[in-house]
Design an enzyme around this catalytic site. Structure first.
Site, PDB file in Angstrom:
ATOM      1  N   ASN A  12       0.838  -1.189   0.000  1.00  0.00           N
ATOM      2  CA  ASN A  12       0.000   0.000   0.000  1.00  0.00           C
ATOM      3  C   ASN A  12       0.886   1.258   0.000  1.00  0.00           C
ATOM      4  O   ASN A  12       1.592   1.544   0.967  1.00  0.00           O
ATOM      5  CB  ASN A  12      -0.901  -0.057   1.250  1.00  0.00           C
ATOM      6  CG  ASN A  12      -1.837   1.114   1.357  1.00  0.00           C
ATOM      7  OD1 ASN A  12      -1.480   2.242   1.069  1.00  0.00           O
ATOM      8  ND2 ASN A  12      -3.062   0.842   1.792  1.00  0.00           N
ATOM      9  N   LYS A  15       0.294   3.902   2.807  1.00  0.00           N
ATOM     10  CA  LYS A  15       0.924   3.535   4.085  1.00  0.00           C
ATOM     11  C   LYS A  15       2.427   3.807   4.030  1.00  0.00           C
ATOM     12  O   LYS A  15       3.002   4.357   4.970  1.00  0.00           O
ATOM     13  CB  LYS A  15       0.789   2.020   4.323  1.00  0.00           C
ATOM     14  CG  LYS A  15      -0.512   1.528   4.870  1.00  0.00           C
ATOM     15  CD  LYS A  15      -0.350   0.035   5.162  1.00  0.00           C
ATOM     16  CE  LYS A  15      -1.612  -0.646   5.579  1.00  0.00           C
ATOM     17  NZ  LYS A  15      -1.431  -2.083   5.805  1.00  0.00           N
ATOM     18  N   ASP A  71      -0.889  -3.870   9.970  1.00  0.00           N
ATOM     19  CA  ASP A  71      -2.257  -4.271   9.660  1.00  0.00           C
ATOM     20  C   ASP A  71      -3.170  -3.256  10.324  1.00  0.00           C
ATOM     21  O   ASP A  71      -3.028  -2.963  11.518  1.00  0.00           O
ATOM     22  CB  ASP A  71      -2.578  -5.696  10.127  1.00  0.00           C
ATOM     23  CG  ASP A  71      -3.804  -6.223   9.377  1.00  0.00           C
ATOM     24  OD1 ASP A  71      -3.742  -6.290   8.138  1.00  0.00           O
ATOM     25  OD2 ASP A  71      -4.823  -6.536  10.005  1.00  0.00           O
ATOM     26  N   SER A  72      -4.050  -2.702   9.534  1.00  0.00           N
ATOM     27  CA  SER A  72      -4.845  -1.589  10.049  1.00  0.00           C
ATOM     28  C   SER A  72      -6.251  -1.629   9.485  1.00  0.00           C
ATOM     29  O   SER A  72      -6.551  -2.434   8.608  1.00  0.00           O
ATOM     30  CB  SER A  72      -4.146  -0.276   9.689  1.00  0.00           C
ATOM     31  OG  SER A  72      -3.746  -0.277   8.335  1.00  0.00           O
ATOM     32  N   PHE A 156      -5.387   8.340   2.004  1.00  0.00           N
ATOM     33  CA  PHE A 156      -5.825   7.233   1.149  1.00  0.00           C
ATOM     34  C   PHE A 156      -7.031   6.560   1.818  1.00  0.00           C
ATOM     35  O   PHE A 156      -7.460   6.961   2.909  1.00  0.00           O
ATOM     36  CB  PHE A 156      -4.674   6.226   0.927  1.00  0.00           C
ATOM     37  CG  PHE A 156      -4.188   5.563   2.192  1.00  0.00           C
ATOM     38  CD1 PHE A 156      -3.272   6.192   3.028  1.00  0.00           C
ATOM     39  CD2 PHE A 156      -4.659   4.305   2.568  1.00  0.00           C
ATOM     40  CE1 PHE A 156      -2.838   5.590   4.206  1.00  0.00           C
ATOM     41  CE2 PHE A 156      -4.223   3.690   3.736  1.00  0.00           C
ATOM     42  CZ  PHE A 156      -3.313   4.338   4.566  1.00  0.00           C
ATOM     43  N   GLY A 157      -7.549   5.541   1.166  1.00  0.00           N
ATOM     44  CA  GLY A 157      -8.582   4.690   1.767  1.00  0.00           C
ATOM     45  C   GLY A 157      -9.789   5.462   2.288  1.00  0.00           C
ATOM     46  O   GLY A 157     -10.439   6.230   1.577  1.00  0.00           O
ATOM     47  N   TYR A 158     -10.075   5.272   3.566  1.00  0.00           N
ATOM     48  CA  TYR A 158     -11.279   5.859   4.181  1.00  0.00           C
ATOM     49  C   TYR A 158     -11.045   7.277   4.725  1.00  0.00           C
ATOM     50  O   TYR A 158     -11.926   7.835   5.373  1.00  0.00           O
ATOM     51  CB  TYR A 158     -11.784   4.943   5.310  1.00  0.00           C
ATOM     52  CG  TYR A 158     -12.150   3.556   4.823  1.00  0.00           C
ATOM     53  CD1 TYR A 158     -13.366   3.327   4.163  1.00  0.00           C
ATOM     54  CD2 TYR A 158     -11.282   2.481   4.986  1.00  0.00           C
ATOM     55  CE1 TYR A 158     -13.702   2.068   3.690  1.00  0.00           C
ATOM     56  CE2 TYR A 158     -11.611   1.207   4.511  1.00  0.00           C
ATOM     57  CZ  TYR A 158     -12.817   1.017   3.871  1.00  0.00           C
ATOM     58  OH  TYR A 158     -13.143  -0.226   3.389  1.00  0.00           O
ATOM     59  N   ASP A 159      -9.868   7.858   4.495  1.00  0.00           N
ATOM     60  CA  ASP A 159      -9.578   9.194   5.047  1.00  0.00           C
ATOM     61  C   ASP A 159     -10.650  10.252   4.724  1.00  0.00           C
ATOM     62  O   ASP A 159     -10.994  11.043   5.606  1.00  0.00           O
ATOM     63  CB  ASP A 159      -8.197   9.685   4.590  1.00  0.00           C
ATOM     64  CG  ASP A 159      -7.065   9.048   5.384  1.00  0.00           C
ATOM     65  OD1 ASP A 159      -7.240   8.831   6.596  1.00  0.00           O
ATOM     66  OD2 ASP A 159      -6.000   8.780   4.806  1.00  0.00           O
TER      67      ASP A 159
HETATM   68  P1  ITT Z   1      -0.792  -4.253   2.925  1.00  0.00           P
HETATM   69  O1  ITT Z   1      -1.484  -5.463   3.527  1.00  0.00           O
HETATM   70  O2  ITT Z   1       0.000  -4.571   1.684  1.00  0.00           O
HETATM   71  O3  ITT Z   1      -0.001  -3.465   3.931  1.00  0.00           O
HETATM   72  P2  ITT Z   1      -3.489  -3.232   2.667  1.00  0.00           P
HETATM   73  O4  ITT Z   1      -4.059  -1.938   2.164  1.00  0.00           O
HETATM   74  O5  ITT Z   1      -4.094  -4.506   2.130  1.00  0.00           O
HETATM   75  O6  ITT Z   1      -1.914  -3.212   2.409  1.00  0.00           O
HETATM   76  P3  ITT Z   1      -4.488  -3.829   5.338  1.00  0.00           P
HETATM   77  O7  ITT Z   1      -4.863  -5.229   5.026  1.00  0.00           O
HETATM   78  O8  ITT Z   1      -3.822  -3.517   6.630  1.00  0.00           O
HETATM   79  O9  ITT Z   1      -3.520  -3.223   4.241  1.00  0.00           O
HETATM   80  O10 ITT Z   1      -5.796  -2.944   5.182  1.00  0.00           O
HETATM   81  C1  ITT Z   1      -5.844  -1.687   5.737  1.00  0.00           C
HETATM   82  C2  ITT Z   1      -7.010  -0.925   5.118  1.00  0.00           C
HETATM   83  O11 ITT Z   1      -7.605  -0.119   6.135  1.00  0.00           O
HETATM   84  C3  ITT Z   1      -6.506   0.022   4.057  1.00  0.00           C
HETATM   85  O12 ITT Z   1      -6.481  -0.587   2.780  1.00  0.00           O
HETATM   86  C4  ITT Z   1      -7.529   1.145   4.177  1.00  0.00           C
HETATM   87  O13 ITT Z   1      -8.704   0.808   3.499  1.00  0.00           O
HETATM   88  C5  ITT Z   1      -7.849   1.184   5.658  1.00  0.00           C
HETATM   89  N1  ITT Z   1      -6.955   2.120   6.350  1.00  0.00           N
HETATM   90  C6  ITT Z   1      -5.954   1.814   7.225  1.00  0.00           C
HETATM   91  N2  ITT Z   1      -5.294   2.905   7.617  1.00  0.00           N
HETATM   92  C7  ITT Z   1      -5.880   3.935   6.987  1.00  0.00           C
HETATM   93  C8  ITT Z   1      -5.632   5.320   6.958  1.00  0.00           C
HETATM   94  O14 ITT Z   1      -4.614   5.845   7.623  1.00  0.00           O
HETATM   95  N3  ITT Z   1      -6.416   6.073   6.216  1.00  0.00           N
HETATM   96  C9  ITT Z   1      -7.427   5.554   5.499  1.00  0.00           C
HETATM   97  N4  ITT Z   1      -7.722   4.265   5.435  1.00  0.00           N
HETATM   98  C10 ITT Z   1      -6.952   3.442   6.181  1.00  0.00           C
END
Ligand code: ITT
Length: 201
Positions: A12, A15, A71-72, A156-159
């Site tokens: 990601n 991240k 993992d987040s 990114f993501g849900y920000d």
């Molecule tokens: P890796 O496993 O390769 O690290 P991933 O995106 O699949 O990448 P995760 O399985 O940990 O990682 O999923 C974390 C998801 O949670 C991430 O894709 C986002 O949708 C959300 N997320 C986590 N931290 C975030 C942040 O700081 N801001 C926005 N969304 C977040």
């Protein structure tokens, strides 16, 4: 072992930017891509801890190097803490965040502010190879609410839907530096940095 070199097991890019901003003054952080590793670790755990430890240890075994993994996810109280550990896979891994975020806004339509509470959680695991052969984990969280609309272009993501009432903005409206000061990941990164310094430097 090169005590300053860390492989961060993430694909990601969002991240990775946040991670490098906190760790790169002390450690030489390289991505899996830069380390020439391209495997998918199956995230089949039911907790952030299980998945982070699994990602870090599997890549450590393959590389023989010090590996960190994050993992987040987003826990929304009104949705019984979903999407939680399934945040990346929510509605399908390839579904855009425009669609995922709109779906969540829709699910929470007409839900009053006091019931919109949510948090980002970040667990970082460090897998330290021989002679230490040790696993460390740390956890960081940030509390907020699910906003009523998407706001902001950063992060990114849900920000864009994660609203901070105190700051009157979403985490997508914060600079990378300001987000790292207060975020789940920023907190976890500072904790793991201190642990690793004690352990290795
Ligand atoms: P890796 O496993 O390769 O690290 P991933 O995106 O699949 O990448 P995760 O399985 O940990 O990682 O999923 C974390 C998801 O949670 C991430 O894709 C986002 O949708 C959300 N997320 C986590 N931290 C975030 C942040 O700081 N801001 C926005 N969304 C977040």
């Amino acid at each position: 072992m090169d005590n300053k070199k860390i492989i961060f097991a993430t694909k990601n890019k969002g991240k990775l930017k946040e991670i490098q901003a906190v760790l790169s003054d002390t450690f030489d952080v390289i991505s899996m891509e830069d380390a020439g590793i391209n495997i998918n670790v199956k995230e089949d755990g039911t907790t952030f801890e299980e998945n982070a430890v699994k990602k870090a240890s599997e890549i450590m075994k393959i590389s023989g190097k010090l590996v960190l993994a994050d993992d987040s996810g987003l826990e929304i109280d009104y949705l019984d803490k979903a999407p939680g550990v399934y945040s990346a896979r929510y509605m399908g891994e390839n579904t855009s965040y425009l669609i995922k975020n709109n779906k969540i806004l829709d699910l929470l339509k007409n839900v009053p502010e006091e019931k919109r509470t949510a948090r980002f959680v970040c667990v970082i695991a460090a897998a330290i190879p021989e002679p230490h052969n040790k696993i460390l984990t740390v956890r960081g969280t940030i509390e907020g609410i699910i906003g009523y609309k998407m706001q902001g272009e950063n992060g990114f993501g849900y920000d864009p839907i994660f609203y901070l009432p105190d700051k009157m903005c979403t985490t997508a409206q914060l600079s990378l530096k300001d987000k790292n000061e207060i975020s789940h990941r920023g907190k976890a990164l500072k904790l793991i940095k201190e642990e690793l310094k004690k352990f290795l430097l």
